[in-house]
Design a protein around this motif. Structure first.
Motif, PDB file in Angstrom:
ATOM      1  N   ILE B   6      -1.337 -26.891   0.478  1.00  0.00           N
ATOM      2  CA  ILE B   6      -2.621 -26.180   0.475  1.00  0.00           C
ATOM      3  C   ILE B   6      -2.547 -24.880   1.269  1.00  0.00           C
ATOM      4  N   MET B   9      -1.238 -21.919  -0.541  1.00  0.00           N
ATOM      5  CA  MET B   9      -2.183 -21.541  -1.594  1.00  0.00           C
ATOM      6  C   MET B   9      -3.314 -20.699  -1.019  1.00  0.00           C
ATOM      7  N   ILE B  10      -3.823 -21.120   0.139  1.00  0.00           N
ATOM      8  CA  ILE B  10      -4.896 -20.358   0.786  1.00  0.00           C
ATOM      9  C   ILE B  10      -4.393 -18.976   1.176  1.00  0.00           C
ATOM     10  N   PHE B  13      -4.118 -16.835  -1.872  1.00  0.00           N
ATOM     11  CA  PHE B  13      -5.472 -16.460  -2.306  1.00  0.00           C
ATOM     12  C   PHE B  13      -6.012 -15.327  -1.437  1.00  0.00           C
ATOM     13  N   THR B  17      -6.833 -11.465  -2.572  1.00  0.00           N
ATOM     14  CA  THR B  17      -8.182 -10.912  -2.418  1.00  0.00           C
ATOM     15  C   THR B  17      -8.151  -9.621  -1.612  1.00  0.00           C
ATOM     16  N   GLY B  20      -6.766  -6.329  -3.190  1.00  0.00           N
ATOM     17  CA  GLY B  20      -7.649  -5.558  -4.034  1.00  0.00           C
ATOM     18  C   GLY B  20      -8.779  -4.879  -3.292  1.00  0.00           C
ATOM     19  N   CYS B  21      -8.720  -4.838  -1.974  1.00  0.00           N
ATOM     20  CA  CYS B  21      -9.856  -4.350  -1.185  1.00  0.00           C
ATOM     21  C   CYS B  21      -9.881  -2.847  -0.981  1.00  0.00           C
ATOM     22  N   PHE B  22      -8.863  -2.172  -1.453  1.00  0.00           N
ATOM     23  CA  PHE B  22      -8.783  -0.748  -1.157  1.00  0.00           C
ATOM     24  C   PHE B  22      -9.010   0.074  -2.421  1.00  0.00           C
ATOM     25  N   PRO B  23     -10.225   0.585  -2.586  1.00  0.00           N
ATOM     26  CA  PRO B  23     -10.508   1.378  -3.777  1.00  0.00           C
ATOM     27  C   PRO B  23      -9.829   2.731  -3.712  1.00  0.00           C
ATOM     28  N   GLY B  24      -9.851   3.448  -4.837  1.00  0.00           N
ATOM     29  CA  GLY B  24      -9.190   4.738  -4.889  1.00  0.00           C
ATOM     30  C   GLY B  24     -10.023   5.829  -4.249  1.00  0.00           C
ATOM     31  N   GLY B  25      -9.669   7.061  -4.544  1.00  0.00           N
ATOM     32  CA  GLY B  25     -10.366   8.210  -3.991  1.00  0.00           C
ATOM     33  C   GLY B  25      -9.596   9.455  -4.369  1.00  0.00           C
ATOM     34  N   ALA B  26      -9.862  10.552  -3.651  1.00  0.00           N
ATOM     35  CA  ALA B  26      -9.175  11.791  -3.957  1.00  0.00           C
ATOM     36  C   ALA B  26      -7.683  11.658  -3.660  1.00  0.00           C
ATOM     37  N   ASP B  27      -6.867  12.128  -4.577  1.00  0.00           N
ATOM     38  CA  ASP B  27      -5.415  12.038  -4.411  1.00  0.00           C
ATOM     39  C   ASP B  27      -4.795  13.381  -4.060  1.00  0.00           C
ATOM     40  N   ASP B  31      -8.761  17.610  -5.966  1.00  0.00           N
ATOM     41  CA  ASP B  31      -9.850  16.630  -6.088  1.00  0.00           C
ATOM     42  C   ASP B  31     -10.976  16.887  -5.089  1.00  0.00           C
TER      43      ASP B  31
END
Lengths: 198, 210
Positions: B6, B9-10, B13, B17, B20-27, B31
């Motif tokens: 277990i 697995m945690i 997981f 999660t 995927g916490c870092f969204p994009g922005g100006a590169d 921009d």
């Protein structure tokens, strides 16, 4: 032969047997969000960034669960060459829109097959959602945060092939009503994760 | 044994999660480019086709020259200035304007250009730079540059209608265009960025049409 035995065991485990009665449940799930309404106007992209945690105390022989949930979903959309007009002023540039929602609610669930290995349920939550919207343009950031009165209908299923541990799949519709300075933040979320019953 | 299964697995997981916490922005620097325009809604631009402008762009660097005695350091490098001015002139022509060399040809508008090289909040007076260039009766404009970031190109269109020129050396701007970020980035993409942003400033100002 070994494979066939395993498949039979697995099917039997998740379809027939009852599990021992449990008192409580804790779950942590990965969450995918799909915006609707005004939030969809702001960001139409699906959010692959999210998580939710749930706790329930079972009552009435496991038919009812009461508890709380807290979640987080982050939405993002880049809008190139976007213009904002305010009276005679116009500003154009690449806009990067971000929105994060943190729903926190008290929840009640109804379980259709308590103490079964496959246990579908429906639920309803009531509480608040903290939202923060950001628009980045150039070197400037416009930020707006708000607390919304919120509700959350939910449907899902808990699958526990082993006593005390399994997976939960659910769908929620988060409704964060509009405030004096912030639009409504509504979105669907599909969640999948682990559940511990004890 | 179950615990050993277990826990990884945690962990998996949680990593998935958080991953995927870092969204994009100006590169890239492009921009961050912004284009801002504003205009006097009470002003009618029609039937005033003549304008003039300098072939230099004032450099607002926080140290204005002694009035009437600017040096080359008080202007944007002429290679960049010429590129910007040509793009501006092309846009003005496309909008139906005709360039005239100076005020002796009685232009309807004067288009002033300045660029910031600092973010210092400073009061700037175009007279220090352009007073010698537009000697028409002593009425000259000024510009107040506050929070524009370094490298902003400021275009100011001044009307020469008598009611817009007051006796305290000020005349009202009827259109302002600010192109952010033009003095940054590499030289190779400089003209391309300028073209894109200056064109946008005029494209989002359809009321300028003759």
């Amino acid at each position: 032969m070994k494979k066939i035995s395993l498949i039979i065991l697995l099917v039997a485990a998740i379809t027939v047997n009852k599990v021992a009665a449990q008192q409580s449940m804790f779950s942590i799930q990965y969450s995918i969000g799909y915006t609707t309404g005004k939030l969809n106007d702001f960001i139409c992209n699906t959010s692959w960034r999210g998580a939710t945690m749930d706790y329930r105390k079972y009552i009435n022989g496991g038919q009812i669960g009461v508890g709380a949930t807290i979640g987080w979903n982050a939405f993002y959309k880049a809008k190139t060459n976007t213009s904002f007009v305010d009276g005679t002023k116009t500003i154009t540039g690449d806009a990067y829109n971000y929105s994060s929602s943190v729903p926190m609610m008290l929840v009640g669930d109804y379980y259709f097959s308590p103490n079964q290995k496959i246990n579908p349920f429906v639920g309803f939550g009531l509480g608040t959602t903290y939202t923060q919207d950001d628009v980045d343009m150039g070197l400037y950031t416009y930020q707006l945060s708000a607390w919304h009165f919120s509700m959350q209908p939910e449907a899902g299923v808990i699958i526990t092939p082993n006593p005390g541990f399994g997976i939960m799949i659910s769908g929620k519709y988060y409704t964060a009503l509009k405030t004096s300075n912030s639009a409504a933040h509504n979105y669907f979320a599909t969640n999948i994760g682990f559940v511990w019953q004890y | 044994m179950k615990r050993k299964i277990i826990n990884p697995m945690i962990l998996l997981f949680a990593v998935a999660t958080i991953w995927g916490c870092f969204p994009g922005g100006a590169d890239t620097i492009d921009d961050y480019d912004l284009v801002f325009t504003n205009y006097d809604s009470s002003y009618s631009f029609a039937n005033q086709p003549k304008y003039t402008m300098s072939d230099k762009i004032v450099l607002f660097d926080g140290t204005p020259p002694v009035a009437g005695m600017p040096s080359d350091d008080d202007y944007v490098n002429q290679i960049y200035a010429t590129a910007a001015i040509n793009i501006i002139k092309t846009n003005m022509t496309n909008l139906g304007y005709t360039f005239v060399a100076d005020t002796t040809f009685n232009p309807d508008f004067i288009l002033l250009t300045g660029a910031t090289s600092s973010t210092t909040v400073v009061y700037y007076d175009y007279w220090d730079y352009y007073g010698w260039y537009y000697p028409y009766g002593g009425y000259y404009p000024y510009s107040y540059v506050s929070s524009y970031t370094s490298g902003s190109l400021i275009m100011t269109l001044l009307s020469r209608k008598p009611e817009f020129v007051n006796p305290i050396n000020q005349t009202r701007s009827v259109w302002t265009g600010i192109v952010n970020g033009v003095l940054t980035g590499t030289a190779t993409n400089y003209t391309q960025r300028l073209t894109t942003t200056i064109n946008q400033a005029f494209n989002q100002s359809p009321y300028l049409h003759q």
